[in-house]
Design a protein around this motif. Structure first.
Motif, short mmCIF file in Angstrom:
data_model
loop_
_atom_site.label_atom_id
_atom_site.label_comp_id
_atom_site.label_asym_id
_atom_site.label_seq_id
_atom_site.Cartn_x
_atom_site.Cartn_y
_atom_site.Cartn_z
N VAL A 273 -35.63 46.65 16.04
CA VAL A 273 -36.75 45.69 16.09
C VAL A 273 -36.37 44.46 15.27
O VAL A 273 -35.85 44.59 14.14
N GLY A 274 -36.64 43.26 15.78
CA GLY A 274 -36.39 42.02 15.04
C GLY A 274 -35.01 41.45 15.33
O GLY A 274 -34.24 41.95 16.15
N ASP A 275 -34.71 40.39 14.60
CA ASP A 275 -33.44 39.69 14.76
C ASP A 275 -32.57 40.04 13.55
O ASP A 275 -32.78 39.55 12.44
N PRO A 276 -31.56 40.90 13.73
CA PRO A 276 -30.75 41.30 12.57
C PRO A 276 -29.83 40.18 12.11
O PRO A 276 -29.27 39.43 12.92
N ALA A 277 -29.70 40.09 10.80
CA ALA A 277 -28.77 39.13 10.19
C ALA A 277 -27.57 39.93 9.67
O ALA A 277 -27.50 40.29 8.49
N VAL A 278 -26.66 40.21 10.55
CA VAL A 278 -25.53 41.09 10.22
C VAL A 278 -24.29 40.24 10.03
O VAL A 278 -23.83 39.57 10.97
N PRO A 279 -23.71 40.21 8.84
CA PRO A 279 -22.45 39.47 8.64
C PRO A 279 -21.30 40.22 9.29
O PRO A 279 -21.37 41.43 9.52
N PRO A 280 -20.24 39.55 9.61
CA PRO A 280 -19.09 40.24 10.23
C PRO A 280 -18.41 41.17 9.21
O PRO A 280 -17.87 40.72 8.20
#
Length: 524
Positions: A273-280
Motif C-alpha cells: 500500500v502507498g508509494d514506497p521510497a526504496v533506495p537502490p
C-alpha cells in the motif's frame, strides 16, 4: 585483632577484584572499537579515491561502533545541508561488542584461579558495565567532532541497556543459568525462547527465498552501486552485516503488520500500500511487488504459525503434570515474553534512513510485538492445552495375544569327529592306498571245481557223467562266471539238479567201478 585483620584482607581482596573487573570492561570496549577501526582503515587505504584522511576514517569507525549499540547517528554532510538521522543498526556488527561484554562478565565470576578473590554477582555486573560505559562515553564525545556525531538521547538510552543486558547474561551464565523457582515461569521462558528462535529461523528462510527469487534485480543493484573492487568488497560486507535485519523484517512481514517502506508506504502479505521510497540496495530488491498479494505472499503466514505451535508444544510438555490453569498461565506468559523480544528486535532492526519520507523505514516495533502476542495466544495457548491433554491420556490396555504353540525341538546334530581322530585316520588311509609306481595287484582266480560233487572226482567220474543222458556240464558252473566273487565271502554252493526218473541217483563218495557194473542198467 585477628578477625579485624582477616576482614580487612577480605575487603582488600574484593576491592582489587572489583577494580580488575572494571579494567576488564574497559578493555572489552577498546577491543570492539579497535576491530572496527582496523576494517575501516583497510577500506580507506584500498580505496582509490578516499574522501577524507585518517582522522575521518577513525571518526567513521567510532560512529559505526556506537551504531552497533543502537545509538542513532546524525549525518551532517547531506546534499540539502540539513542533518539527517541514521538509525538502522546492522545487527551482525552488534554481535561482536555484545559477545565481548558477555564473555568478560562471565570470566569475572568464573576465573581460572579458584583461590583468588572474586566480586559478588552484583559487583561484577556493575564493575564490568561501568568500565565499558566509561570508554563508551569517551567515544561519544570523540564522535561529536566528526561527520557522524551520535544522538545523545539514544546514546543515553540504548547504550547502557545493551551493555547491562549483555553483562547480565554473562553473570547469569556464570551462576549456572538459574531459572525462576515456579514451574510456570520457567516453562514460559523456555517456550518463549523456542518460539523466538523458530520465528527468526523462518524469517531467515523467507528472506533467502525472496532474494533467490529476485536474484537478477539484486545483482543489478549491486553492480550499479559499486564499481571498483574495493567498493564492492565494502558493499558486500555491509550486505553481510544487514542479513540479520532482513530476517527480522521477513518475520515481521509474516506476522501481519508488515514493513514500512517510507512514510505512508506499507508492505504486508495482503499487498503493498502507498508509494514506497526504496533506495537502490541489493537487499531491498527482495521486497514484494506493488499491488495485491498472492499465494507466495500469503505463504509467509506459515512462519509465525509454526513458531506459535512450537511455543505451545514446549509449554505443554513442560507443564504436563500440573493443572490446566497452570498450563494456560505459562502459555500466556510465553506469548508476552516472545512479544517483548520481537518488539526489541524490530525496534533495533528498523529506524530512519534519512529525513522526510525515509524517517520510518522497517518494521514498527509495537505492532510487531503485539502481533507476536496475538499469535502466541491464538495458536500457542490451544496447542499447549492440547499437548498437555495428550500427555495425560490413559492408554487402553491391549488384549493379550494367544500364546504361540511351542516349536518342536530340533534333532541333535551328530557330534563332529575330533580333529585328533581325523589326523590319526589320515596315515592309515595313506598306508592302505597303493604307492605310486607300484605293481598292480594280481587278478582274482576263479574256482571252477564242482563243489559238493566229490564222488564224481574219481578216475571214472567224468566218464560216468558223460554216459548219463541229459547231463550238461555247464550246469555246474557259476551263474555269472565272468565276474569274480567278492573275496570277503566264499561263493555259496550251487544246488545239484534234481535226478530224473530214468537216471540213476548219484552214488555216495567212494563207490567203486565193480559195483557200478552190477547195476541193472548195464545188464543185457
Amino acid at each position: 585483632m585477628t578477625h579485624l585483620t582477616e576482614h580487612s584482607l577480605v575487603q582488600g581482596g574484593r576491592s582489587a577484584a572489583f577494580a580488575t573487573a572494571c579494567v576488564r570492561g574497559g578493555v572489552a570496549a577498546g577491543l570492539g572499537v579497535g576491530a572496527l577501526a582496523v576494517l575501516v582503515i583497510v577500506a580507506w587505504i584500498s580505496s582509490p579515491f578516499p574522501d577524507s584522511g585518517a582522522g575521518g576514517a577513525l571518526h567513521l569507525a567510532a560512529g559505526l561502533w556506537l551504531l552497533a549499540h543502537g545509538v542513532e547517528l546524525v549525518r551532517t554532510d547531506t546534499l540539502g545541508g540539513l542533518p539527517a538521522p541514521l538509525g538502522i543498526v546492522p545487527l551482525l556488527t552488534t554481535a561482536l561488542p555484545v559477545w565481548l561484554v558477555f564473555r568478560t562478565a562471565r570470566s569475572t565470576l568464573d576465573p581460572a584461579d579458584e583461590t583468588g578473590p572474586r566480586p559478588s554477582p552484583a559487583g561484577a555486573l556493575g564493575a564490568v558495565s561501568g568500565g565499558y560505559l566509561l570508554v563508551a562515553a569517551v567515544i561519544v564525545v570523540y564522535s561529536e567532532s566528526g561527520p557522524l556525531p551520535a544522538d545523545l538521547v539514544t546514546a543515553g538510552l540504548w547504550l547502557p541497556g545493551v551493555v547491562l543486558g549483555a553483562a547480565g547474561a554473562g553473570v547469569w551464565t556464570a551462576l549456572g543459568r538459574p531459572l525462576p523457582g515456579r514451574e510456570e515461569a520457567a516453562a514460559a521462558l523456555r517456550g518463549a525462547a523456542a518460539g523466538l528462535v523458530t520465528l527468526l529461523a523462518g524469517g531467515a528462510v523467507l528472506a533467502g527465498t525472496a532474494l533467490v527469487w529476485h536474484a537478477g534485480a539484486a545483482r543489478a543493484s549491486y553492480e550499479g552501486i559499486a564499481g571498483e573492487w574495493s567498493g564492492r568488497v565494502a558493499l558486500a560486507l555491509l550486505v553481510l552485516a544487514l542479513l540479520p535485519n532482513a530476517a527480522v523484517w521477513a518475520a515481521a512481514y509474516g506476522l501481519g503488520p508488515g514493513v514500512a517502506l517510507g512514510t505512508g508506504a506499507l508492505a504486508t502479505p495482503l499487498g503493498l500500500v502507498g508509494d514506497p521510497a526504496v533506495p537502490p540496495f541489493p537487499l531491498l530488491a527482495a521486497l514484494p511487488p506493488e499491488g495485491r498479494g498472492g499465494w507466495p505472499q500469503w505463504a509467509a503466514a506459515a512462519v509465525p504459525l509454526v513458531a506459535a505451535v512450537v511455543l505451545g508444544r514446549s509449554v505443554g510438555r513442560a507443564t504436563g503434570t500440573g493443572r490446566a490453569r497452570e498450563t494456560a498461565l505459562a502459555a500466556l506468559g510465553a506469548a508476552w515474553a516472545s512479544g517483548a523480544a520481537v518488539a526489541v528486535l524490530a525496534g533495533a532492526a528498523g529506524g530512519p534512513l534519512g529525513s522526510g519520507r525515509l524517517l520510518a523505514f522497517g518494521p514498527v516495533w509495537w505492532q510487531a510485538g503485539a502481533a507476536a502476542v496475538l499469535w502466541g495466544v491464538a495458536v500457542g495457548l490451544p496447542t499447549a492445552l492440547a499437548v498437555r491433554a495428550w500427555g495425560r491420556r490413559v492408554p487402553r490396555p491391549k488384549p493379550p495375544k494367544p500364546p504361540k504353540p511351542p516349536k518342536p525341538p530340533k534333532p541333535p546334530k551328530p557330534p563332529k569327529q575330533p580333529k585328533a581322530a581325523r589326523t590319526a585316520e589320515a596315515p592309515a588311509l595313506a598306508a592302505t592306498a597303493p604307492a605310486p609306481g607300484a605293481a598292480a595287484p594280481a587278478p582274482p582266480v576263479f574256482d571252477f571245481s564242482l563243489n559238493g560233487l566229490d564222488g564224481l572226482n574219481g578216475p571214472s567220474g567224468l566218464a560216468d557223467l558223460d554216459d548219463d543222458e541229459g547231463y550238461v556240464p555247464y550246469d555246474y558252473l557259476p551263474a555269472s562266471w565272468e565276474t569274480a566273487p567278492t573275496p570277503s565271502m566264499p561263493p555259496a554252493p550251487r544246488p545239484a539238479p534234481a535226478p530224473r526218473a530214468d537216471t540213476e541217483p548219484p552214488r555216495p563218495s567212494g563207490t567203486t567201478g565193480a559195483e557200478r557194473e552190477a547195476t541193472p542198467k548195464d545188464t543185457p
